[in-house]
Enzyme design. Structure first.
Site, PDB file in Angstrom:
ATOM      1  CE1 TYR A   1      -7.263   5.148   2.635  1.00  0.00           C
ATOM      2  CE2 TYR A   1      -6.912   5.175  -0.063  1.00  0.00           C
ATOM      3  CZ  TYR A   1      -7.384   6.009   1.135  1.00  0.00           C
ATOM      4  OH  TYR A   1      -7.937   7.105   1.259  1.00  0.00           O
TER       5      TYR A   1
ATOM      6  CD  GLU B   1      -4.885   5.127  -4.650  1.00  0.00           C
ATOM      7  OE1 GLU B   1      -4.746   3.859  -4.855  1.00  0.00           O
ATOM      8  OE2 GLU B   1      -3.904   5.788  -5.034  1.00  0.00           O
TER       9      GLU B   1
ATOM     10  CB  SER C   1     -10.082   7.383  -1.891  1.00  0.00           C
ATOM     11  OG  SER C   1      -8.778   7.076  -2.619  1.00  0.00           O
TER      12      SER C   1
END
Length: 347
Positions: A155, A134, A132
């Site tokens: 996460y 992120e 990801s």
């Protein structure tokens, strides 16, 4: 016939990937689903109902939290390709459920990698890990394959663990394992608590008189948004190469949440300023201000090219959600009452 196993097949990416693979006559698709008291398979219902896919589409019960179920599933299916898309993928929720998120997203990837490694002893198998954007977190844009990671949520930390385990299994065991670092990708199948879908759902419901306001958090956050249907093609392309590698999949263009709001409401001949309210509860404990990916490696090495730009994506999502709003209005026998729908709005 190739056999592909998809974890997270009931999610946005899993359903688009299943569509894509089943569009190829030489693929049988197997999906991992968790056993629950209620079914959540709306995104793949059209596949299950299609008689043309009856012999090439199969669902199996297993769980990324249960290593024995993964090993058993791997031995039963003996897939040629494994796509790990399963996750607790809501960034804001990960702050509330950090341990669960770490177990499913991080250690769950390790459990699956180990099951794949055991299978690879007796047959070739290729593994795709859904990493990801992120993971970059507060790293300055643009983010490239050389940009140091700086995750800013449970996460993102869990995704980074799975990302490095994938690299480790490739280097330590010679496993054909790839990570796709996907930047934000949306669609009409996006979950309703994700910010883009929250916006298109809210705007269309406002248009139809089903709600009066849309409550948002940080409007200045900037993201690199693409269409999920384009991005799953990149996943497949990674596993068709001669050697495994990691890639960034992105549009290479950034837009703010405010811009997404403006584009969405403009599609409906509305001004978002008349309807959007701010609530600090929708802010993350630690914000990620700008994510902007460099997809040059994927475009050069994979020949990947996205087909849908942001305007096309917004139009697609608005048309879908406007139809849903009209159906809701018709079903209610609308009487002019206001209905609010709380969503967290994950970027």
């Amino acid at each position: 016939m190739k056999h592909a196993l998809i974890t997270g097949i009931t999610g946005q990416d899993g359903s688009y990937l299943a569509d894509f693979l089943l569009g190829k006559p030489d693929y049988t698709v197997h999906g991992l689903v968790r056993r629950t008291s209620t079914l959540n398979r709306s995104r793949i219902d059209h596949i299950a109902r299609n008689p043309d896919f009856r012999d090439r589409f199969h669902l199996h019960y297993a769980d990324l939290g249960d290593a024995s179920s993964l090993s058993g599933l791997m031995e039963t299916i003996r897939p040629d390709e494994v796509y790990n898309l399963g996750a607790q993928s809501h960034v804001r929720v990960s702050f509330d459920q950090p341990i669960y998120t770490a177990d499913v997203v991080g250690v769950g990837t390790l459990r699956l990698l180990e099951a794949v490694r055991q299978l690879a002893r007796s047959q070739p198998v290729r593994f795709y890990q859904a990493s990801s954007s992120e993971m970059f977190g507060s790293a300055p844009p643009p983010q490239t394959m050389e940009t140091p990671f700086h995750p800013r949520s449970p996460y993102a930390c869990a995704k980074l663990y799975g990302h490095w385990q994938t690299i480790n299994y490739r280097e330590a065991y010679g496993l054909f394992a790839c990570s796709g670092i996907l930047f934000n990708h949306e669609s009409p199948r996006r979950g309703e608590s994700f910010v883009t879908r929250k916006i298109t759902l809210g705007a269309t419901r406002i248009k139809e008189g089903l709600q009066k306001t849309l409550v948002m958090g940080n409007l200045d956050a900037k993201r690199d948004w693409g269409f999920a249907g384009d991005y799953v093609k990149a996943m497949w392309l990674m596993l068709q190469q001669e050697t495994p590698d990691d890639y960034i999949v992105a549009m290479g263009v950034t837009h703010s949440v405010r811009e997404f709001l403006e584009k969405t409401f403009s599609q409906l001949d509305l001004d978002y300023n008349d309807f959007v309210e701010f609530d600090e509860r929708y802010m993350r404990p630690s914000e990620v201000d700008v994510l902007l990916g460099d997809p040059s490696k994927a475009r050069k090495n994979l020949g990947w090219e996205p087909e849908v730009d942001l305007d096309g994506l917004v139009k697609m999502m608005v048309e879908n959600d406007l139809e849903l709003a009209r159906r809701e209005k018709f079903a209610q026998g609308y009487k002019g009452t206001s209905i609010s729908t709380p969503h967290l709005g994950r970027l």
